[in-house]
Motif scaffolding. Sequence first.
Motif, PDB file in Angstrom:
ATOM      1  N   PRO A 270      52.310 -78.227   2.228  1.00 41.66           N
ATOM      2  CA  PRO A 270      51.341 -78.764   2.665  1.00 41.66           C
ATOM      3  C   PRO A 270      52.153 -79.113   3.835  1.00 41.66           C
ATOM      4  O   PRO A 270      53.094 -79.661   4.137  1.00 41.66           O
ATOM      5  N   GLY A 271      51.239 -78.767   4.940  1.00 39.98           N
ATOM      6  CA  GLY A 271      51.865 -79.022   6.482  1.00 39.98           C
ATOM      7  C   GLY A 271      52.454 -78.736   7.439  1.00 39.98           C
ATOM      8  O   GLY A 271      52.715 -79.083   8.449  1.00 39.98           O
ATOM      9  N   GLU A 272      52.975 -77.477   7.065  1.00 42.59           N
ATOM     10  CA  GLU A 272      54.093 -76.251   7.119  1.00 42.59           C
ATOM     11  C   GLU A 272      53.642 -75.703   8.247  1.00 42.59           C
ATOM     12  O   GLU A 272      52.859 -74.496   7.005  1.00 42.59           O
ATOM     13  N   PRO A 273      53.500 -75.345   9.000  1.00 41.35           N
ATOM     14  CA  PRO A 273      52.982 -74.149   9.209  1.00 41.35           C
ATOM     15  C   PRO A 273      53.700 -72.934   8.750  1.00 41.35           C
ATOM     16  O   PRO A 273      54.832 -72.951   9.068  1.00 41.35           O
ATOM     17  N   GLN A 274      53.264 -71.474   8.695  1.00 43.54           N
ATOM     18  CA  GLN A 274      54.143 -70.228   7.955  1.00 43.54           C
ATOM     19  C   GLN A 274      53.522 -68.929   8.928  1.00 43.54           C
ATOM     20  O   GLN A 274      52.368 -69.857   9.840  1.00 43.54           O
TER      21      GLN A 274
ATOM     22  N   ALA B 135      48.794 -83.323   5.826  1.00 38.59           N
ATOM     23  CA  ALA B 135      49.214 -81.806   5.931  1.00 38.59           C
ATOM     24  C   ALA B 135      47.898 -81.642   6.895  1.00 38.59           C
ATOM     25  O   ALA B 135      47.952 -81.141   7.594  1.00 38.59           O
ATOM     26  N   PHE B 136      47.270 -82.393   6.373  1.00 38.46           N
ATOM     27  CA  PHE B 136      45.596 -81.174   7.686  1.00 38.46           C
ATOM     28  C   PHE B 136      46.275 -82.197   9.378  1.00 38.46           C
ATOM     29  O   PHE B 136      45.776 -80.893  10.237  1.00 38.46           O
TER      30      PHE B 136
ATOM     31  N   LEU C 298      51.743 -65.050   8.334  1.00 41.03           N
ATOM     32  CA  LEU C 298      51.271 -65.059   7.897  1.00 41.03           C
ATOM     33  C   LEU C 298      51.029 -63.263   7.971  1.00 41.03           C
ATOM     34  O   LEU C 298      50.973 -62.135   7.431  1.00 41.03           O
ATOM     35  N   THR C 299      51.137 -63.188   8.996  1.00 39.97           N
ATOM     36  CA  THR C 299      50.707 -61.626  10.352  1.00 39.97           C
ATOM     37  C   THR C 299      52.069 -61.991  11.227  1.00 39.97           C
ATOM     38  O   THR C 299      51.648 -63.153  11.836  1.00 39.97           O
ATOM     39  N   PRO C 300      51.412 -61.007  11.846  1.00 42.52           N
ATOM     40  CA  PRO C 300      52.597 -60.944  13.499  1.00 42.52           C
ATOM     41  C   PRO C 300      51.319 -61.879  14.199  1.00 42.52           C
ATOM     42  O   PRO C 300      52.289 -62.121  15.198  1.00 42.52           O
ATOM     43  N   SER C 301      50.042 -62.031  14.391  1.00 35.62           N
ATOM     44  CA  SER C 301      49.071 -62.263  14.932  1.00 35.62           C
ATOM     45  C   SER C 301      48.604 -63.942  14.310  1.00 35.62           C
ATOM     46  O   SER C 301      48.432 -64.283  14.827  1.00 35.62           O
ATOM     47  N   ILE C 302      48.631 -63.639  13.149  1.00 36.07           N
ATOM     48  CA  ILE C 302      48.247 -65.485  13.049  1.00 36.07           C
ATOM     49  C   ILE C 302      48.824 -65.901  11.406  1.00 36.07           C
ATOM     50  O   ILE C 302      50.005 -65.393  10.847  1.00 36.07           O
ATOM     51  N   GLU C 303      48.826 -67.335  12.832  1.00 37.33           N
ATOM     52  CA  GLU C 303      49.690 -68.113  11.348  1.00 37.33           C
ATOM     53  C   GLU C 303      49.075 -68.654   9.847  1.00 37.33           C
ATOM     54  O   GLU C 303      47.400 -68.168   9.868  1.00 37.33           O
ATOM     55  N   ALA C 304      49.650 -69.483   9.288  1.00 35.89           N
ATOM     56  CA  ALA C 304      48.606 -70.550   8.648  1.00 35.89           C
ATOM     57  C   ALA C 304      49.822 -71.150   8.174  1.00 35.89           C
ATOM     58  O   ALA C 304      50.178 -71.642   8.718  1.00 35.89           O
ATOM     59  N   LEU C 305      48.262 -72.213   7.523  1.00 36.43           N
ATOM     60  CA  LEU C 305      48.767 -74.181   7.324  1.00 36.43           C
ATOM     61  C   LEU C 305      47.840 -73.861   5.563  1.00 36.43           C
ATOM     62  O   LEU C 305      47.172 -73.979   5.045  1.00 36.43           O
ATOM     63  N   TYR C 306      49.079 -74.204   5.095  1.00 38.98           N
ATOM     64  CA  TYR C 306      48.607 -74.111   3.519  1.00 38.98           C
ATOM     65  C   TYR C 306      48.337 -75.910   3.122  1.00 38.98           C
ATOM     66  O   TYR C 306      48.960 -76.804   3.957  1.00 38.98           O
ATOM     67  N   VAL C 307      47.412 -76.975   3.202  1.00 38.29           N
ATOM     68  CA  VAL C 307      46.504 -78.095   3.413  1.00 38.29           C
ATOM     69  C   VAL C 307      45.909 -77.788   1.293  1.00 38.29           C
ATOM     70  O   VAL C 307      45.618 -76.857   0.911  1.00 38.29           O
ATOM     71  N   PRO C 308      46.008 -79.383   0.919  1.00 38.98           N
ATOM     72  CA  PRO C 308      45.835 -79.845  -0.296  1.00 38.98           C
ATOM     73  C   PRO C 308      43.939 -78.844   0.209  1.00 38.98           C
ATOM     74  O   PRO C 308      43.443 -79.321   0.883  1.00 38.98           O
ATOM     75  N   ASN C 309      43.154 -78.867  -1.523  1.00 40.99           N
ATOM     76  CA  ASN C 309      42.149 -79.026  -1.221  1.00 40.99           C
ATOM     77  C   ASN C 309      41.267 -79.831  -0.880  1.00 40.99           C
ATOM     78  O   ASN C 309      41.567 -80.612  -1.237  1.00 40.99           O
ATOM     79  N   ILE C 310      40.421 -79.417  -0.081  1.00 40.86           N
ATOM     80  CA  ILE C 310      39.470 -80.959   0.260  1.00 40.86           C
ATOM     81  C   ILE C 310      38.234 -81.614  -0.858  1.00 40.86           C
ATOM     82  O   ILE C 310      37.913 -82.453  -0.407  1.00 40.86           O
ATOM     83  N   ASP C 311      38.044 -80.794  -1.426  1.00 42.68           N
ATOM     84  CA  ASP C 311      37.283 -81.467  -2.154  1.00 42.68           C
ATOM     85  C   ASP C 311      37.842 -82.084  -3.726  1.00 42.68           C
ATOM     86  O   ASP C 311      36.672 -82.977  -4.163  1.00 42.68           O
TER      87      ASP C 311
ATOM     88  N   GLN D 102      48.648 -80.718  15.484  1.00 41.18           N
ATOM     89  CA  GLN D 102      49.172 -80.356  16.758  1.00 41.18           C
ATOM     90  C   GLN D 102      49.201 -79.310  17.195  1.00 41.18           C
ATOM     91  O   GLN D 102      49.633 -78.835  18.251  1.00 41.18           O
ATOM     92  N   TRP D 103      48.852 -78.742  16.151  1.00 39.89           N
ATOM     93  CA  TRP D 103      49.231 -76.616  17.157  1.00 39.89           C
ATOM     94  C   TRP D 103      48.119 -76.992  17.361  1.00 39.89           C
ATOM     95  O   TRP D 103      48.091 -76.090  18.078  1.00 39.89           O
ATOM     96  N   TRP D 104      46.849 -77.564  17.112  1.00 41.52           N
ATOM     97  CA  TRP D 104      45.781 -76.995  18.446  1.00 41.52           C
ATOM     98  C   TRP D 104      46.376 -77.887  19.332  1.00 41.52           C
ATOM     99  O   TRP D 104      46.154 -76.857  20.929  1.00 41.52           O
ATOM    100  N   ALA D 105      47.502 -78.536  20.172  1.00 46.46           N
ATOM    101  CA  ALA D 105      47.369 -79.278  20.855  1.00 46.46           C
ATOM    102  C   ALA D 105      48.520 -78.545  21.787  1.00 46.46           C
ATOM    103  O   ALA D 105      48.016 -78.615  23.002  1.00 46.46           O
ATOM    104  N   ASP D 106      49.347 -77.585  21.234  1.00 46.75           N
ATOM    105  CA  ASP D 106      50.069 -77.447  21.661  1.00 46.75           C
ATOM    106  C   ASP D 106      49.606 -75.191  22.118  1.00 46.75           C
ATOM    107  O   ASP D 106      50.027 -74.741  22.758  1.00 46.75           O
ATOM    108  N   LEU D 107      48.406 -75.097  22.020  1.00 47.09           N
ATOM    109  CA  LEU D 107      47.871 -74.255  21.758  1.00 47.09           C
ATOM    110  C   LEU D 107      48.142 -73.833  23.729  1.00 47.09           C
ATOM    111  O   LEU D 107      47.675 -75.099  24.775  1.00 47.09           O
ATOM    112  N   PRO D 108      48.225 -72.987  24.904  1.00 45.95           N
ATOM    113  CA  PRO D 108      47.824 -72.476  25.851  1.00 45.95           C
ATOM    114  C   PRO D 108      46.516 -72.438  26.363  1.00 45.95           C
ATOM    115  O   PRO D 108      45.427 -72.374  25.626  1.00 45.95           O
ATOM    116  N   PRO D 109      46.641 -73.543  27.235  1.00 42.54           N
ATOM    117  CA  PRO D 109      45.116 -73.213  27.844  1.00 42.54           C
ATOM    118  C   PRO D 109      44.826 -71.555  28.346  1.00 42.54           C
ATOM    119  O   PRO D 109      45.000 -71.098  28.893  1.00 42.54           O
ATOM    120  N   TYR D 110      43.718 -71.639  27.967  1.00 35.51           N
ATOM    121  CA  TYR D 110      42.665 -70.328  28.525  1.00 35.51           C
ATOM    122  C   TYR D 110      42.215 -70.116  30.064  1.00 35.51           C
ATOM    123  O   TYR D 110      42.160 -70.859  30.550  1.00 35.51           O
TER     124      TYR D 110
END
Length: 216
Positions: free
Chosen positions: A168-172, A202-203, A174-187, A208-216
Amino acid sequence: MQRQGQARLPSNRSGVPATDDEIREKYLERAIRELNAFARRLGDCPHCPRGQLMPVLGSGHPQADIFMVKHSARPSEVEEGVAFYGRTGNALMKSLKRLAIDPLAVYGTLCVKCPVADPAMADPACVARLTEELAIVQPRILVVMGEDALAVINELGIPLARELTATPGEPQRLTPSIEALYVPNIDEALDEESAKREFWSAFRRLGQWWADLPPY
């Protein structure tokens, strides 16, 4: 937004090169068409044991940076035919607001779109359509909610994908272009305080990931 790895669209017939805005608009139009066609195929699936009920479809921006997936639908989602509807969606919107994440940058869907009493009854080929949905949206990060969803993601055979772990909460990656973040089931985090804390712990890493995105 033009995605990494996408080919540039050809210039228009007048011979004037397309602007960046025109290119983005064309990619968006294509994604909308592809998601609409995807929804029609789900509705016409002959293998689903859902009876007269319609599948529960994904919702959000067709080219979202953030792609959220949980395993199966709650009754309110089945009733409306839309993923993350009702209490789950409200809780998610509050969490996004708290993290200052633009909801328009998010797309949410389910592994099991068939509204069946037991998710195990869903046709495996239908569940595998999640790969197609992911390819249409082309997100930057996949947020996997819960171990059941994680098991599905790891079994999909996504091209160039690495196996994800329930960390939980650790960026991984997934593919060369897609990161992944595992979190518990929100339900499962809607009613019990300790579960809420575990989910939020975790969520919030997504903020932080969003804040670190470079500006478009």
